[in-house]
Design a protein around this motif. Structure first.
Motif, PDB file in Angstrom:
ATOM      1  N   PRO A   5       0.769  -1.177   0.133  1.00 18.21           N
ATOM      2  CA  PRO A   5      -0.239   0.034   0.019  1.00 18.21           C
ATOM      3  C   PRO A   5       0.786   1.442   0.143  1.00 18.21           C
ATOM      4  CG  PRO A   5      -0.742  -1.614   1.568  1.00 18.21           C
ATOM      5  CD  PRO A   5       0.483  -2.209   1.135  1.00 18.21           C
ATOM      6  N   ILE A   6       1.772   1.255   0.775  1.00 19.96           N
ATOM      7  CA  ILE A   6       2.890   2.413   0.691  1.00 19.96           C
ATOM      8  C   ILE A   6       3.461   2.645  -0.477  1.00 19.96           C
ATOM      9  CG2 ILE A   6       4.911   3.436   1.523  1.00 19.96           C
ATOM     10  CD1 ILE A   6       4.410   1.868   4.302  1.00 19.96           C
ATOM     11  N   LEU A   7       3.978   1.746  -1.548  1.00 18.43           N
ATOM     12  CA  LEU A   7       4.355   1.809  -2.677  1.00 18.43           C
ATOM     13  C   LEU A   7       3.211   2.353  -3.598  1.00 18.43           C
ATOM     14  CD1 LEU A   7       6.580  -1.196  -2.870  1.00 18.43           C
ATOM     15  CD2 LEU A   7       7.426   1.025  -2.966  1.00 18.43           C
ATOM     16  N   GLN A   8       2.189   1.710  -3.537  1.00 19.48           N
ATOM     17  CA  GLN A   8       0.984   2.229  -4.581  1.00 19.48           C
ATOM     18  C   GLN A   8       0.609   3.643  -4.212  1.00 19.48           C
ATOM     19  OE1 GLN A   8      -1.631  -0.871  -5.594  1.00 19.48           O
ATOM     20  NE2 GLN A   8      -3.165   0.387  -5.704  1.00 19.48           N
ATOM     21  N   ARG A   9       0.497   3.857  -3.060  1.00 23.80           N
ATOM     22  CA  ARG A   9       0.013   5.318  -2.684  1.00 23.80           C
ATOM     23  C   ARG A   9       1.116   6.542  -3.190  1.00 23.80           C
ATOM     24  NH1 ARG A   9      -2.308   6.887   2.821  1.00 23.80           N
ATOM     25  NH2 ARG A   9      -3.221   8.327   1.308  1.00 23.80           N
ATOM     26  N   LEU A  10       2.319   6.202  -2.720  1.00 24.56           N
ATOM     27  CA  LEU A  10       3.316   7.046  -3.192  1.00 24.56           C
ATOM     28  C   LEU A  10       3.440   7.331  -4.807  1.00 24.56           C
ATOM     29  CD1 LEU A  10       6.188   6.386  -0.790  1.00 24.56           C
ATOM     30  CD2 LEU A  10       4.489   8.154  -0.689  1.00 24.56           C
ATOM     31  N   ALA A  11       3.367   6.219  -5.574  1.00 25.89           N
ATOM     32  CA  ALA A  11       3.487   5.897  -6.816  1.00 25.89           C
ATOM     33  C   ALA A  11       2.361   6.842  -7.755  1.00 25.89           C
ATOM     34  CB  ALA A  11       3.410   4.598  -7.401  1.00 25.89           C
ATOM     35  N   LYS A  12       1.191   7.109  -7.036  1.00 26.85           N
ATOM     36  CA  LYS A  12       0.118   7.611  -7.699  1.00 26.85           C
ATOM     37  C   LYS A  12       0.007   9.230  -7.285  1.00 26.85           C
ATOM     38  CE  LYS A  12      -3.700   3.842  -7.641  1.00 26.85           C
ATOM     39  NZ  LYS A  12      -4.897   3.560  -7.403  1.00 26.85           N
ATOM     40  N   GLN A  13       0.927   9.692  -6.532  1.00 23.53           N
ATOM     41  CA  GLN A  13       0.983  11.165  -6.087  1.00 23.53           C
ATOM     42  C   GLN A  13       1.689  11.833  -7.183  1.00 23.53           C
ATOM     43  OE1 GLN A  13       2.589  11.514  -2.168  1.00 23.53           O
ATOM     44  NE2 GLN A  13       0.882  10.636  -1.036  1.00 23.53           N
ATOM     45  N   ASN A  14       1.595  12.905  -7.227  1.00 23.18           N
ATOM     46  CA  ASN A  14       1.994  13.774  -8.205  1.00 23.18           C
ATOM     47  C   ASN A  14       3.542  14.075  -7.871  1.00 23.18           C
ATOM     48  OD1 ASN A  14       2.970  15.972  -9.952  1.00 23.18           O
ATOM     49  ND2 ASN A  14       1.544  17.577  -9.110  1.00 23.18           N
ATOM     50  N   HIS A  15       4.319  13.527  -8.939  1.00 19.22           N
ATOM     51  CA  HIS A  15       5.936  13.393  -8.663  1.00 19.22           C
ATOM     52  C   HIS A  15       6.496  14.817  -8.878  1.00 19.22           C
ATOM     53  CE1 HIS A  15       6.121   8.965  -9.730  1.00 19.22           C
ATOM     54  NE2 HIS A  15       5.260   9.019  -8.943  1.00 19.22           N
ATOM     55  N   ASN A  16       5.860  15.841  -9.118  1.00 14.48           N
ATOM     56  CA  ASN A  16       6.518  16.962  -9.451  1.00 14.48           C
ATOM     57  C   ASN A  16       6.580  18.076  -8.286  1.00 14.48           C
ATOM     58  OD1 ASN A  16       7.002  16.535 -12.340  1.00 14.48           O
ATOM     59  ND2 ASN A  16       4.927  16.935 -12.660  1.00 14.48           N
ATOM     60  N   THR A  17       6.045  17.464  -7.538  1.00 15.04           N
ATOM     61  CA  THR A  17       6.113  18.366  -5.995  1.00 15.04           C
ATOM     62  C   THR A  17       7.327  18.424  -5.304  1.00 15.04           C
ATOM     63  OG1 THR A  17       5.200  16.646  -4.378  1.00 15.04           O
ATOM     64  CG2 THR A  17       3.339  17.795  -5.668  1.00 15.04           C
ATOM     65  N   GLU A  18       7.602  19.497  -4.588  1.00 12.96           N
ATOM     66  CA  GLU A  18       8.955  19.415  -3.737  1.00 12.96           C
ATOM     67  C   GLU A  18       8.896  18.429  -2.656  1.00 12.96           C
ATOM     68  OE1 GLU A  18      11.296  22.444  -0.857  1.00 12.96           O
ATOM     69  OE2 GLU A  18       9.466  23.164  -1.727  1.00 12.96           O
ATOM     70  N   ALA A  19       7.779  18.097  -2.055  1.00 12.15           N
ATOM     71  CA  ALA A  19       7.824  16.996  -0.977  1.00 12.15           C
ATOM     72  C   ALA A  19       8.106  15.736  -1.522  1.00 12.15           C
ATOM     73  CB  ALA A  19       6.297  17.005  -0.520  1.00 12.15           C
ATOM     74  N   PHE A  20       7.880  15.423  -2.977  1.00 14.44           N
ATOM     75  CA  PHE A  20       8.341  14.109  -3.636  1.00 14.44           C
ATOM     76  C   PHE A  20       9.681  13.580  -3.385  1.00 14.44           C
ATOM     77  CE2 PHE A  20       8.608  10.634  -6.795  1.00 14.44           C
ATOM     78  CZ  PHE A  20       7.881   9.830  -6.296  1.00 14.44           C
ATOM     79  N   ASN A  21      10.705  14.695  -3.264  1.00 13.77           N
ATOM     80  CA  ASN A  21      12.043  14.333  -3.203  1.00 13.77           C
ATOM     81  C   ASN A  21      12.350  14.545  -1.551  1.00 13.77           C
ATOM     82  OD1 ASN A  21      12.633  14.217  -5.683  1.00 13.77           O
ATOM     83  ND2 ASN A  21      12.909  16.252  -6.197  1.00 13.77           N
ATOM     84  N   ARG A  22      11.458  14.233  -0.653  1.00 13.26           N
ATOM     85  CA  ARG A  22      11.624  14.186   0.791  1.00 13.26           C
ATOM     86  C   ARG A  22      11.143  12.759   1.293  1.00 13.26           C
ATOM     87  NH1 ARG A  22      12.004  19.410   2.465  1.00 13.26           N
ATOM     88  NH2 ARG A  22      12.842  20.731   0.663  1.00 13.26           N
ATOM     89  N   VAL A  23      11.482  12.497   2.491  1.00 13.29           N
ATOM     90  CA  VAL A  23      11.043  11.208   3.082  1.00 13.29           C
ATOM     91  C   VAL A  23       9.359  11.369   3.300  1.00 13.29           C
ATOM     92  CG1 VAL A  23      11.227   9.557   5.178  1.00 13.29           C
ATOM     93  CG2 VAL A  23      13.365  10.515   4.048  1.00 13.29           C
ATOM     94  N   GLN A  24       8.750  10.582   2.582  1.00 17.35           N
ATOM     95  CA  GLN A  24       7.287  10.590   2.858  1.00 17.35           C
ATOM     96  C   GLN A  24       6.675   9.443   3.542  1.00 17.35           C
ATOM     97  OE1 GLN A  24       6.888  11.032  -1.651  1.00 17.35           O
ATOM     98  NE2 GLN A  24       5.368  12.438  -0.855  1.00 17.35           N
ATOM     99  N   ALA A  25       7.633   8.323   3.481  1.00 18.85           N
ATOM    100  CA  ALA A  25       7.045   7.242   4.118  1.00 18.85           C
ATOM    101  C   ALA A  25       8.209   6.667   5.163  1.00 18.85           C
ATOM    102  CB  ALA A  25       6.666   5.892   3.457  1.00 18.85           C
TER     103      ALA A  25
END
Length: 391
Positions: free
Chosen positions: A58-78
């Motif tokens: 579930p963690i992988l799937q939820r992260l993969a569906k998020q917008n990859h262009n946000t600044e947060a995507f280059n930070r620890v999210q899980a």
């Protein structure tokens, strides 16, 4: 039910298919759908029930569906907190395997090696971080780690973290995380301190309790030797003369005893390695690698050091010392007899350990077969008084 009935995306289904996973386990069936919906989750389940996939997918799937262009995507999210280095490494490997076809980075940090290596890991900006609490807190306090974008938190083996004195560090880490996040907790048992944390962090969680496979283990032959404490090493060496003992995990109670027994085995020209908390990380990883490759026939370990070890084709588990917690016995012997293979669990019981043995048999609701052909029989049999009608 199959994995494709759980709402898992094709890219992850392909990756778990390559791992030769067939049917989901009960913890996976109960956890994956609500976790994909963003619900908090409490899983009471032991190692070997499939809980890593239950939260990793579930963690992988939820992260993969998020917008990859946000600044947060280059930070620890899980963030996944675990009690031991071996478990951290194993979970990191599982994330990489299940996320093989996703553009997600997983980092693993733990104590026992130079922090410089982990600083390099953090500079690669992992989206998922698997960590032991102490090293994570050290790096955070030194300013190498940003936890302000964590959206998903997993506490795995929470009871073990409590046993190992890590709860204080865990609570400090929790105070540094965003208040709004998805929380997942997995624990084999639910002592009062763990229940307190559950009430503090989980909001309206979905709860699943997976009964231990532990009450009967049909693929594992269990054998008991009554033996005096001074003769235990001699009995072990006698058994290891049998070449059918191809891959043997030996459990002992103390670090000192692990080293002593491993040296005794090596003196018989049988390659053995010991792992315990006093070994540095490179020594432990090297020992595990030799054992996995069958270059070392015997691995001697303490319970804590063996946490998270998953070895294919393990033929025997030998309890030199019977654990004083019955559930630990189940956890130990469950490392053999996996993937449809048979295995043998052998336990050495001294007079001082008979109460531990009785607790194990009560938990299993079955007696353990006593080996009559014992070259080192107990000198003073007080067994009949303590175990009436056993034979």
């Amino acid at each position: 039910m199959k994995f494709n009935d759980l709402g898992i995306t094709p890219s992850i289904l392909e990756a778990i298919g390559e791992q030769k996973y067939t049917d989901p386990t009960p913890i996976q069936i109960g956890a994956i759908p609500p976790l994909l919906e963003g619900r908090d989750f409490l899983g009471c389940a032991k190692t070997g029930t499939g809980k890593t996939a239950a939260f990793a997918i579930p963690i992988l799937q939820r992260l993969a569906k998020q917008n990859h262009n946000t600044e947060a995507f280059n930070r620890v999210q899980a963030l996944v907190l675990v009690p031991t280095r071996e478990l951290a490494i194993q979970i990191g490997e599982r994330f990489q395997a299940y996320g093989k076809y996703l553009e997600l980075r997983t980092g693993v940090i733990y104590g026992g090696i130079t922090p410089k290596r982990h600083i390099k890991v953090l500079k690669r900006e992992p989206h998922i971080l698997v960590a032991t609490p102490g090293r994570l807190l050290d790096l955070f306090e030194q300013g190498y780690l940003d936890l302000s974008h964590v959206e998903m938190l997993v506490l795995d083996e929470a009871d073990r973290m409590l046993d190992m004195g890590m709860i204080k560090d865990v609570k400090i880490i929790l105070s540094k995380l965003p208040k709004k996040r998805q929380n997942m907790m997995f624990s084999a048992t639910l002592p009062s301190e763990v229940m307190k944390i559950i009430r503090e962090i989980l909001k309206n969680p979905v709860s699943i309790k997976v009964k231990s496979k532990a009450t009967k283990v049909p693929k594992i032959k269990q054998v008991l030797y009554y033996v005096d404490e001074p003769d235990k090493t001699s009995l072990l060496l006698h058994l290891l003369k049998d070449l059918s003992f191809e891959s043997v995990l030996v459990f002992v109670r103390t670090k000192k005893k692990a080293d002593k027994i491993s040296k005794a085995i090596n003196r018989q020209n049988i390659r053995s390695k010991a792992i315990h908390g006093d070994k540095n990380q490179s020594e432990r990883l090297k020992a595990l690698e030799l054992f996995k490759k069958k270059e070392a026939r015997v691995l001697v370990a303490t319970d804590v050091a063996a946490r998270g070890i998953d070895i294919d084709g393990l033929t025997h588990v030998i309890n030199i010392d019977i654990p004083n917690v019955a559930e630990s016995y189940i956890h130990r012997i469950g490392r053999t007899g996996r993937a449809g293979l048979t295995g043998t669990a052998i336990s050495f019981c001294s007079n001082q350990e008979i109460s531990f043995l009785k607790a194990i048999e009560k938990l299993q609701n079955q007696r353990i077969e006593v080996e009559k052909n014992n070259p080192y029989p107990m000198m003073h049999l007080i067994i009949k008084e303590n175990r009436k009608n056993h034979e």
